[in-house]
Motif scaffolding. Structure first.
Motif, short mmCIF file in Angstrom:
data_model
loop_
_atom_site.label_atom_id
_atom_site.label_comp_id
_atom_site.label_asym_id
_atom_site.label_seq_id
_atom_site.Cartn_x
_atom_site.Cartn_y
_atom_site.Cartn_z
N THR A 129 0.81 -1.22 0.00
CA THR A 129 0.00 0.00 0.00
C THR A 129 0.84 1.27 0.00
N GLN A 155 2.03 3.55 -3.35
CA GLN A 155 1.29 4.81 -3.36
C GLN A 155 2.25 5.99 -3.49
N ARG A 200 2.63 8.58 -6.84
CA ARG A 200 2.12 9.95 -6.70
C ARG A 200 3.14 11.00 -7.08
N PRO A 236 -4.74 10.09 1.87
CA PRO A 236 -4.87 9.20 0.72
C PRO A 236 -5.59 9.88 -0.44
N ASP A 238 -4.97 5.49 -6.75
CA ASP A 238 -4.98 4.05 -6.63
C ASP A 238 -5.75 3.38 -7.75
#
Length: 204
Positions: A12, A16, A20, A117, A122
């Motif tokens: 995760t 991530q 990004r 988040p 995602d």
């Protein structure tokens, strides 16, 4: 059952972050001191909501750089897995990191992006094709093909989509990392030739 701390880190938070802010993360990982600081920060972040008994020491967490079929690749060594679904290694593969580094000006540390988040980040459909690819050498069940070591599978995350490509090299051997990188090279193949072909204009 996979332990939540290393699983959250590898499945995760780290992907991530890599997707990004690819240029900022690439830049920090290129500096040995910043790379260690970044990885340890993300490792601690992955455990911040867990009780102390479920936290895992970052023993063995280490980054090195390699060339894989002409692609610059960051290889992250992880603490030894104890269950299926945990990972021995992560490879962050940059298709063209030169353009990536030139595309983004100096910005604050990418760790700020872990605070809130972003659901769109995602979604595999929202990931541009030129983002780094994120591969894992995952622990799995089964038998190794008459070799010492523990069985693995070559996995990849693309947004929310996780897939297994093929069985990986046995883990726990001195040559595991090298064979993992070779398996990635075989999977990726050579870089496409993007040079402009020479054209001759013939006038009649």
């Amino acid at each position: 059952m996979a332990r939540p701390h290393p699983s959250h880190f590898v499945h995760t938070l780290l992907p991530q972050l890599v997707w990004r802010r690819p240029a900022a993360v690439r830049r920090e990982l290129a500096d040995p001191l910043l790379a260690r600081e970044l990885l340890l920060y993300v490792w601690d972040k992955a455990a911040e909501s867990l009780p102390p008994r479920e936290r895992v020491a970052p023993r063995g967490l280490h980054l090195s750089w390699h060339q894989v079929a002409g692609r610059t690749t960051a290889l992250v060594q992880l603490p030894t897995p104890q269950a299926t679904g945990e990972a021995h290694l992560v490879a962050i593969v940059y298709e063209d990191d030169t353009d990536l580094l030139l595309a983004e000006q100096r910005r604050p540390s990418p760790i700020d992006d872990l605070e809130e988040p972003d659901e769109e980040a995602d979604d595999a459909a929202s990931l541009p094709e030129d983002l780094p690819r994120y591969f894992l050498l995952e622990a799995t069940l089964g038998r190794t093909p008459d070799e010492a070591g523990t069985p693995t599978v070559l996995g990849e995350w693309r947004g929310e989509h996780h897939r297994h490509h093929a069985p990986g090299p046995p883990a726990g051997r001195p040559d595991t990392a090298g064979r993992f990188l070779q398996a990635l090279a075989n999977l990726l193949g050579p870089l496409p030739d993007t040079s402009v072909p020479f054209m001759r204009i013939v006038r009649g």
